[in-house]
Design a protein around this motif. Structure first.
Motif, PDB file in Angstrom:
ATOM      1  N   THR A  23     -11.433   2.047   5.338  1.00 46.52           N
ATOM      2  CA  THR A  23     -10.308   1.253   4.837  1.00 46.52           C
ATOM      3  C   THR A  23      -9.007   1.585   5.548  1.00 46.52           C
ATOM      4  N   ARG A  69     -13.167   4.385  -7.407  1.00 48.78           N
ATOM      5  CA  ARG A  69     -12.270   4.260  -6.264  1.00 48.78           C
ATOM      6  C   ARG A  69     -12.670   3.064  -5.407  1.00 48.78           C
ATOM      7  N   GLY A  70     -11.671   2.321  -4.969  1.00 43.36           N
ATOM      8  CA  GLY A  70     -11.905   1.151  -4.134  1.00 43.36           C
ATOM      9  C   GLY A  70     -12.172  -0.115  -4.919  1.00 43.36           C
ATOM     10  N   ARG A 127       0.860  -1.187   0.000  1.00 41.77           N
ATOM     11  CA  ARG A 127       0.000   0.000   0.000  1.00 41.77           C
ATOM     12  C   ARG A 127       0.899   1.242   0.000  1.00 41.77           C
ATOM     13  N   THR A 158      -5.646  -1.103  -7.007  1.00 42.49           N
ATOM     14  CA  THR A 158      -6.837  -0.519  -6.384  1.00 42.49           C
ATOM     15  C   THR A 158      -6.479   0.864  -5.875  1.00 42.49           C
ATOM     16  N   ASN A 166     -14.013   3.433   1.357  1.00 37.10           N
ATOM     17  CA  ASN A 166     -13.896   2.873   0.015  1.00 37.10           C
ATOM     18  C   ASN A 166     -14.766   3.611  -1.002  1.00 37.10           C
ATOM     19  N   GLU A 181      -7.584   3.724  -3.594  1.00 37.08           N
ATOM     20  CA  GLU A 181      -8.494   3.815  -2.466  1.00 37.08           C
ATOM     21  C   GLU A 181      -9.398   5.054  -2.575  1.00 37.08           C
ATOM     22  N   ASP A 230      -3.215   0.498  -3.735  1.00 40.59           N
ATOM     23  CA  ASP A 230      -2.745  -0.836  -3.377  1.00 40.59           C
ATOM     24  C   ASP A 230      -2.348  -1.594  -4.640  1.00 40.59           C
TER      25      ASP A 230
END
Length: 634
Positions: free
Chosen positions: A250, A153-154, A45, A92, A274, A94, A214
């Motif tokens: 998150t 996003r997420g 991350r 991903t 998220n 966030e 991530d």
């Protein structure tokens, strides 16, 4: 290569090395607690906030990269042009505020020559659209793909890359998003004469919002590879449904992230979700020091902020922690669909962030503490000789100065004051000439050698005192350290004394200098002509010298005890201490004096017969008061 991606020996510290997919990687970040973390053995991350600057001993994103924010890793393998590189990953981004940075790179194939620096870039534009940008020796910014809509996003994105650099036109770039090819490029891509390496993480222009991404299951191979397959499509969907995604916390962060906070200090706590959430009412966070953090803002975005101020009634703790989220009656945190957020991940302990309510008592040092090292280091100025001479009318002398420093980052200069109008200084770096009472030179100019030029044309012996002061300035902090001033005395032209037999004393060697004549003043018994060693007829200054000396000797024999005849000669001739001469002795000295005077007049007019100067040299006993210096009138 490992068949299953994995991360081993992880460390998020800037400059640390660990392995991803059996490849060594190097961490490059601002060394914050949130910069680089490992949620699990297959996921890294990366997070940046405003002011997160990567720096090393030779580089700073703040000063060298326009204040860019960075948290990345660099893979160690270098790939030659013509090598197919295959990368797969799950990316991903966030939830959070939409990107506002001028650029945002998430993946880069970087070149070793930096021309161009990143032939392949995958990132986000200012409206959160996914973009793919290529560069070549002839194209600096070629956007070959921009997603129709902003990313979600997420939501994880499965990405595959097949990259083969060919700067001369035979390159290939293929990109697949969730099994669908979005880039199929053939043509020039890459940098001439370069090798290439892979980078992942967050690298962006300066921005105020926090951005977290991530990267999971990263896998890298080389050589021919099959085309990634598209996900299986359902045959005949029955009733299409829209899945409901519950908003959830998150990540929880604290600012400051480490240290000890005392009574009156404010701590900001942030909850990242998220997706964007809306706040109604006034939620609070319960903390393990017995206090509560009150809601500050962020409704409508993916990050909510809370603040708390340490009070004397709070309980001291070595690690502050969020123990729960409080939603009083009428208070809610929901997404746009009205689904309440899952707040369980908000509970977190911030190791390294302590709270102390004890009074802060300043301690008295028993011994003087060592002063901190200044950000600028005082330079050292050396002067080979502090007493110099130089001949006028174009003469030169080397000042013999050098300046050094132990801090290579400092900007070192030398200021020189006291330079008279008839002198200049020229450096040997680029031949630049400086003049004036207050000049400043760089260390490179000083160390190349400084040469002083004199254009003095007077008859005196002027002395100039040059004051040299070396200073160093730190380019980052602006701090300045100044060494003690030093001085150089420059005499122009070189003085010399003539007493009896004269000799010159050399302090330093200068060009275009005519040494003083070596002269012997004989006893007053026979006539004597003093001849200079250099050609007096070609130097007006030397001619004037001999004329003045002749007048001086003549005046002394007029009245040795009361002579007030002024002379501007650099080297006065001092006869022996004899009583006033008479008779043939007086005639001998008079003859010698008039010989010098005749040389002066002959050199200046070319018309005067030395015999016309004296009315009656043969009458030696009475010439002191009766004779008249005669010069033809024209």
């Amino acid at each position: 290569m490992a068949t299953s991606p994995n991360i081993t020996s992880f460390s998020g510290t800037n400059g640390s090395q660990f392995t991803v997919d059996d490849e060594t990687v190097l961490a490059q970040n601002a060394n914050k607690s949130w910069s680089l973390t490992e949620p699990d053995a297959n996921t890294l991350r990366f997070s940046v906030q405003s002011g997160d600057y990567w720096s090393t001993s030779g580089w700073s994103d703040l000063t060298n990269d326009g204040g860019a924010n960075r948290s990345e890793i660099e893979f160690s393998p270098r790939y030659a042009a013509g090598t197919q590189i295959n990368i797969s990953e799950t990316l991903t981004v966030e939830p959070g505020a939409t990107n506002t940075a001028s650029f945002l790179d998430l993946n880069q194939l970087h070149s070793t020559t930096q021309s161009p620096p990143s032939p392949f870039v995958l990132g986000l534009d200012k409206s959160d659209h996914l973009v793919v940008v290529l560069q070549s020796p002839t194209t600096s910014w070629n956007v070959v793909y921009r997603s129709p809509d902003p990313i979600v996003r997420g939501q994880p994105m499965d990405l595959n890359f097949q990259l083969n650099m060919g700067p001369s036109g035979n390159g290939y770039v293929g990109v697949w998003l969730d099994g669908t090819q979005i880039v199929n490029y053939h043509g020039a891509v890459g940098a001439t004469g370069a090798e290439y390496f892979w980078k992942e993480g967050v690298y962006r222009g300066s921005a105020s919002e926090t951005l977290t991404a991530d990267f999971s299951n990263v896998h890298i191979t080389t050589g021919a590879a099959s085309v990634p397959s598209a996900p299986t499509q359902p045959t005949t969907p029955t009733t299409p449904t829209t899945p409901s995604v519950q908003p959830a916390v998150t990540q929880a962060t604290a600012t400051p992230g480490t240290g000890t906070e005392h009574v009156g200090d404010t701590i900001t706590l942030s909850l990242a979700f998220n997706e964007a959430v809306t706040v109604t009412g006034a939620p609070t966070l319960s903390l393990n020091d017995g206090s509560k953090a009150t809601y500050f803002g962020g409704s409508g975005t993916g990050t909510l902020t809370f603040k708390t101020t340490v009070a004397s009634t709070d309980t001291s703790t070595s690690a502050l922690a969020i123990t729960g989220v409080n939603l009083p009656s009428g208070t809610a945190i929901k997404d746009a669909s009205g689904i309440a957020a899952n707040l369980s991940a908000a509970v977190k302990t911030f190791s390294g962030l302590a709270v102390s309510t004890a009074p802060v008592t300043p301690t008295q040092p028993t011994t003087p503490t060592t002063p901190p090292t200044p950000s600028a280091t005082k330079p050292v100025l050396t002067i080979a000789d502090s007493s110099l001479w130089v001949a006028g009318r174009g003469g030169t002398v080397d000042l013999g100065t050098k300046v050094t420093t132990t801090d290579s980052n400092d900007v070192v200069t030398v200021n020189i004051t006291g330079l008279p109008k008839y002198e200049t200084i020229t450096d040997k770096l680029d031949g630049q000439t400086f003049r004036g009472n207050n000049i400043t030179l760089t260390a490179a100019q000083v160390d190349s050698g400084l040469e002083l030029h004199s254009y003095y044309r007077g008859g005196g012996y002027p002395t100039a005192t040059l004051t040299l002061t070396a200073s160093a300035k730190d380019p980052t902090t602006g701090a300045v350290a100044t060494a003690s001033p030093q001085s150089i005395t420059v005499v122009d032209p070189r003085p010399a004394a003539v007493t009896g037999t004269t000799s010159s004393h050399h302090h330093h060697t200068a060009t275009d200098h005519q040494p003083a004549a070596t002269t012997t003043v004989a006893a007053p018994t026979t006539s004597q002509t003093i001849e200079p060693t250099d050609h007096l007829q070609t130097a007006a200054a030397n001619t004037g010298f001999f004329a003045s000396r002749g007048f001086a000797q003549l005046q002394q024999h007029f009245d040795p005890g009361a002579s007030t005849l002024a002379t501007t000669a650099a080297h006065p001739a001092i006869p022996a201490d004899h009583p006033a001469a008479t008779g043939s002795t007086m005639a001998s000295f008079a003859s010698q004096s008039f010989a010098l005077l005749s040389q002066y007049l002959a050199a200046h007019t070319g018309q005067v017969d030395p015999g016309q100067i004296v009315a009656a040299l043969s009458q030696a006993t009475g010439w002191g008061h009766d004779s008249l210096l005669a010069r033809p009138q024209h």
